[in-house]
Design a protein around this motif. Structure first.
Motif: not given
Lengths: 212, 189
Positions: A21-48
């Motif tokens: 369970l612990g490993r599975r949750l950690s993997a899910a967290l990493a995977l989900g964060l990667l997805g969020a990061l991609i959305l961030y880089l594509l759509i959001v981005g840091p402020r100037p």
């Protein structure tokens, strides 16, 4: 069917590949964060003016708030995946982001003149904030729900809601670097609203997918 | 209770039995499920009686609990005792079963551990809903579950009769048990 007959079938069923369970949750967290990061880089981005902003306390406080929400909810989630879990004192840490926000709001009300309160609260970005945080939280929440399906939470709805809050915390951390509104008045209004949306989605998903 | 050596876990032979079961010991696993079933039955009977529900669905609660124990056994932390974990699962499933019988507000349910000393045998006339629920399985799955549970055949014999490999029978059995658990859950509403 007799119970002895059911037991015959159960004991004939081979030992499955163990789900850690612990490993599975950690993997899910990493995977989900990667997805969020991609959305961030594509759509959001840091402020100037990201680098300049880092030197201001209001800006930094946003990250602290987000981390104060994400950290205890993730740790608690890992615990609640098991049926015999007891939330314990860890659940109290969920109040940490609220206390932090409340304190920041009080200070802000003291140091900022009254006629600026409303404009600071409304800010520039409230609609963007309440859509981008849930959007980036979505892949994290989806991955967490998938991982939790391997568990057996006592309260599927509440556990799902907590997963939503955890996802919102992480998404807020990313979003905070984009948002030009740093006033605690803004943060204490719109970030929790976005978090509530995510928690509601998580509660729905929990009831739907985590019942066992 | 089991006579399996409980090294490192004095007074807690079940944890040792579950560890052996997870390592693939079918005989110990069967005995463990029978043991747990007897105490879960006593727990369910007491809960049903307290909620003033008849005995009719007690065996359903027992079987659902055993099925959940089986399907969720990986959520048990081997460093913890097995009893509290079984208690959590049994409580969850007994409450489900009582809701299905129309109990609105559940009375407090006594702890599983309180029934260790007072296990109860199965009522030979009690038939669970499992048979009805098995109709929701696909024909092949139903055939396999029936063959192994009702007819008491081995995996090997079943494989031979159905012209399947043993692995295929095992996979189908596992899917069937999962489907059975899902069907039971759906019958709650």
């Amino acid at each position: 069917m007799r119970t002895s007959e059911l037991i015959a079938a159960l004991s004939a069923d081979p030992v499955p590949e163990p789900i850690r369970l612990g490993r599975r949750l950690s993997a899910a967290l990493a995977l989900g964060l990667l997805g969020a990061l991609i959305l961030y880089l594509l759509i959001v981005g840091p402020r100037p003016d990201f680098a300049v902003a880092l030197a201001t306390i209001r800006f930094d406080l946003k990250f602290l708030d987000a981390a104060a929400l994400a950290l205890p909810s993730i740790l608690l989630l890992m615990r609640l995946a098991r049926p015999d879990a007891k939330p314990g004192a860890l659940a109290l840490w969920l109040f940490a982001p609220l206390v932090l926000l409340a304190a920041a709001v009080v200070v802000e009300l003291i140091v900022v003149p009254r006629d600026e309160w409303l404009s600071r609260l409304v800010g520039h970005n409230m609609r963007y904030c309440t859509t981008m945080i849930p959007m980036m939280a979505a892949p994290i929440l989806a991955a967490l729900i998938w991982a939790l399906k391997g568990g057996a939470p006592q309260h599927p709805g509440w556990t799902g809601a907590l997963a939503g809050a955890a996802a919102a915390g992480l998404a807020s951390f990313l979003y905070a670097s984009h948002c030009p509104d740093d006033s605690p008045l803004f943060v204490a209004t719109w970030y929790p609203l976005a978090t509530l949306l995510c928690a509601a989605a998580g509660a729905w998903a929990g009831r739907r997918f985590l019942a066992w | 209770m089991g006579d399996v050596p409980a090294e490192g876990s004095p007074g807690d032979p079940w944890s040792a039995m579950m560890k052996a079961a997870m390592a693939g010991d079918e005989t110990v696993y069967r005995r463990l499920l029978e043991d747990l079933g007897r105490s879960v039955r006593a727990m369910a009977r007491a809960a049903f009686a307290r909620a003033k529900l008849g005995d009719a669905d007690v065996e359903d609660a027992v079987q659902e609990t055993l099925l959940a124990i089986h399907l969720k056994r990986h959520t048990w932390d081997p460093n913890q005792r097995l009893g509290p974990w079984v208690n959590a699962i049994a409580r969850h499933k007994i409450i489900d079963a009582m809701r299905r019988r129309g109990a609105r507000r559940s009375e407090p349910i006594e702890d599983f551990q309180d029934f260790l000393a007072a296990p109860e045998e199965e009522d030979p006339h009690a038939l669970s809903d499992a048979r009805k629920l098995m109709e929701t399985l696909n024909p092949r799955q139903r055939d396999i579950v029936q063959s192994i549970s009702l007819d008491g055949q081995s995996i090997a014999a079943t494989a031979l009769r159905l012209h399947m490999t043993e692995v295929a029978v095992r996979v189908a059995l596992h899917r069937a048990l999962k489907a059975l658990g899902a069907a039971w859950r759906r019958s709650v509403s």
